[in-house]
Design an enzyme around this catalytic site. Sequence first.
Site, PDB file in Angstrom:
ATOM      1  N   LYS A 159      70.581 103.812 106.015  1.00  0.00           N
ATOM      2  CA  LYS A 159      70.730 105.255 105.857  1.00  0.00           C
ATOM      3  C   LYS A 159      69.531 105.757 105.060  1.00  0.00           C
ATOM      4  O   LYS A 159      69.365 105.429 103.885  1.00  0.00           O
ATOM      5  CB  LYS A 159      72.031 105.591 105.134  1.00  0.00           C
ATOM      6  N   LYS A 208      71.048 105.686 110.423  1.00  0.00           N
ATOM      7  CA  LYS A 208      71.190 107.126 110.259  1.00  0.00           C
ATOM      8  C   LYS A 208      69.954 107.656 109.538  1.00  0.00           C
ATOM      9  O   LYS A 208      69.551 107.069 108.532  1.00  0.00           O
ATOM     10  CB  LYS A 208      72.454 107.406 109.439  1.00  0.00           C
TER      11      LYS A 208
END
Length: 337
Positions: free
Chosen positions: A209, A262
């Site tokens: 992330k 992400k």
Amino acid sequence: MSHYQLFPDLKIGNAHIRPRRLRKNAQIRSLVQEYQLLKSDLIYPLFVSEKGTSRYDIPSLPGISRIPFDELSAEIKQIQDLGIHGIMLFPVTDKNKKDPFGKESYNPDGLMQCTIRKIKEIAPEIILFADIALDPFTTHGHDGIIHENGEVLNDETVEALCMQSLSYAACGVDFVCPSDMMDGRIGAIRYALDKEGYIGTSILSYSAKFASAFYGPFREAIASGARGLDKKTYQLNPCNAREGIREAQLDIEEGADMIMIKPGMPYLDIVAKIKAQCEVPIAIYQVSGEYAMLKNAAQQNIIDEKSAVFESLIAMKRAGADLIVTYYAKWVCEHIL
């Protein structure tokens, strides 16, 4: 008069090799298509607000709303009717229930706990993915517990995340999804779940992330107050690829059943690199900023929405994603699939 009559000595490569033969009509193109986008690939993010609230259309996410707890049944039925199998849950917590430590995250009668139980009661076949992080529950908007000097405390946060995961597992969630990026949290959560008998509860880890500029609309959606916060001490540096691969490998070693990258489109190279080295299923998150850009461009007739959305999602499959978390899930099922 043909081209060859004008230029009788012209050579067209290897004249017997004509790749366009496999593109000459829709039927042949369909036969040789390498990747498919399926409804079963899609996970729909769902923002749920407290009992007694009203549906709220999120200005920065056209077509996406905060769904009041009292309207869950109708929303879940629509999602089921569209053929979507998975939902990623995010709470919109009342500000009066927030504190610096995110204690509401493991309240057995909290919004997320009630939501998980409710959905499992009305639609037990829906696969529920629940975000594990403290930012929806903290007054400061960080994903962890803050020391008085401003440092995000790793181990204290991990302990709270374990309590949150156990609380959701007790309600019947299928996947806990740690998105906080604290060190060692996957191993700790797996240990806690197994110790308490939740061996069947799976972990989808946000392994790579990145500290991205594309999260702005999401932070508005959950009213975290985190839009201007600097989260670079725990989220990954967008300049680093090896760091993302290392995080994924560590999470798998610690017990992650699936991993997440992400954001989506700006990090397809990371997806491909991790796919080449890891054997667990890979999810990718087409985040709020990506969705908002596509929506706004489509609304201004800058792009053809169907073509652009399909192209962006199939690119994620082509890079190696097995699952896609996208705000477009319902729209895609209605307009494309």
